[in-house]
Design an enzyme around this catalytic site. Structure first.
Site, PDB file in Angstrom:
ATOM      1  N   ARG A 169       0.838  -1.208   0.000  1.00  0.00           N
ATOM      2  CA  ARG A 169       0.000   0.000   0.000  1.00  0.00           C
ATOM      3  C   ARG A 169       0.867   1.249   0.000  1.00  0.00           C
ATOM      4  O   ARG A 169       1.781   1.391   0.790  1.00  0.00           O
ATOM      5  CB  ARG A 169      -0.887  -0.005   1.255  1.00  0.00           C
ATOM      6  N   ASP A 186     -10.324  -1.351   6.626  1.00  0.00           N
ATOM      7  CA  ASP A 186     -10.978  -0.380   7.504  1.00  0.00           C
ATOM      8  C   ASP A 186     -11.624  -1.097   8.675  1.00  0.00           C
ATOM      9  O   ASP A 186     -12.425  -2.026   8.468  1.00  0.00           O
ATOM     10  CB  ASP A 186     -12.063   0.396   6.737  1.00  0.00           C
ATOM     11  N   ASP A 227      -6.966  -1.934   1.105  1.00  0.00           N
ATOM     12  CA  ASP A 227      -7.495  -1.017   2.113  1.00  0.00           C
ATOM     13  C   ASP A 227      -8.183  -1.878   3.165  1.00  0.00           C
ATOM     14  O   ASP A 227      -9.045  -2.701   2.829  1.00  0.00           O
ATOM     15  CB  ASP A 227      -8.526  -0.098   1.429  1.00  0.00           C
ATOM     16  N   ARG A 244      -5.869   1.577  -4.796  1.00  0.00           N
ATOM     17  CA  ARG A 244      -4.980   1.007  -3.788  1.00  0.00           C
ATOM     18  C   ARG A 244      -4.899  -0.514  -3.921  1.00  0.00           C
ATOM     19  O   ARG A 244      -5.860  -1.165  -4.343  1.00  0.00           O
ATOM     20  CB  ARG A 244      -5.388   1.421  -2.369  1.00  0.00           C
TER      21      ARG A 244
HETATM   22  N1  ROI Z   1     -14.989   2.451  -3.898  1.00  0.00           N
HETATM   23  C1  ROI Z   1     -15.356   1.167  -3.841  1.00  0.00           C
HETATM   24  N2  ROI Z   1     -16.290   0.713  -4.675  1.00  0.00           N
HETATM   25  N3  ROI Z   1     -14.791   0.296  -2.969  1.00  0.00           N
HETATM   26  C2  ROI Z   1     -13.828   0.703  -2.099  1.00  0.00           C
HETATM   27  O1  ROI Z   1     -13.334  -0.105  -1.288  1.00  0.00           O
HETATM   28  C3  ROI Z   1     -13.440   2.061  -2.118  1.00  0.00           C
HETATM   29  N4  ROI Z   1     -12.491   2.546  -1.275  1.00  0.00           N
HETATM   30  C4  ROI Z   1     -12.139   3.814  -1.270  1.00  0.00           C
HETATM   31  C5  ROI Z   1     -12.739   4.825  -2.198  1.00  0.00           C
HETATM   32  C6  ROI Z   1     -11.625   5.451  -3.022  1.00  0.00           C
HETATM   33  C7  ROI Z   1     -13.444   5.865  -1.382  1.00  0.00           C
HETATM   34  N5  ROI Z   1     -13.688   4.236  -3.115  1.00  0.00           N
HETATM   35  C8  ROI Z   1     -14.058   2.926  -3.050  1.00  0.00           C
HETATM   36  O2  ROI Z   1     -11.234   4.223  -0.410  1.00  0.00           O
END
Ligand code: ROI
Length: 158
Positions: free
Chosen positions: A83, A97, A95, A92
């Site tokens: 990342r 979260d 990610d 990315r």
């Molecule tokens: N859009 C989608 N569809 N899925 C994601 O995990 C995701 N993650 C993000 C942003 C760029 C906001 N858009 C995303 O961080």
């Protein structure tokens, strides 16, 4: 011991393999026998940055890690999988979260739980509901009340 939910997203460098690899790493943080991962979905990128579609999923497990120790572990896994924070809301490799940490509400400079965007994002709500359809959020809202057919229609099962 708290049950936690972690959202996974990737749209670079074989995104499905990124999620598989992240699940193996997350399972190492879990108490034995508690790790589960939702099906994966393809989703259109949210935000204004042109980029490839995402692969998204949600994992759940019980852990002995305190919230910040868990956040450190998630960021470590992101780093291990290449990342780089180049563009805000940009593509990315991975990610992770932290969506929910038991029933706790956490507001510190590094960590906000429940995750601020989770109540409106189809790519979080749908896989979360696959794992925990009866879930009540810390604010008292049933997850099922947030899941509309329109949100479900935004995702393609992988
Ligand atoms: N859009 C989608 N569809 N899925 C994601 O995990 C995701 N993650 C993000 C942003 C760029 C906001 N858009 C995303 O961080």
């Amino acid at each position: 011991m708290p049950k936690v939910f972690v959202a996974l997203g990737a749209n670079l460098t074989d995104p499905k393999a990124q999620l598989d690899s992240a699940c193996r790493a997350l399972a190492q943080l879990a108490m034995p026998g508690t790790f589960a991962c939702s099906p994966y979905y393809r989703s259109v990128p949210m935000g204004d940055v042109p980029q490839p579609d995402y692969i998204n999923g949600v994992a759940s497990f019980s852990t002995q890690l305190a919230p910040i120790a868990l956040l450190d572990a998630l960021q470590h896994i992101e780093q291990e999988q290449g990342r780089q924070r180049l563009v805000r809301w940009g593509p990315r490799t991975l990610d992770l979260d932290l969506l929910l940490y038991g029933n706790e509400q956490i507001n510190t400079p590094r960590l906000t739980v429940p995750h601020y965007g989770m109540k409106t994002r189809s790519f979080v709500l749908v896989p979360l509901s696959d794992l925990a359809p009866q879930l009540i959020l810390p604010c008292g809202t049933p997850l099922a009340a947030l899941l509309t057919p329109a949100l479900r229609a935004e995702l393609t099962p992988l």
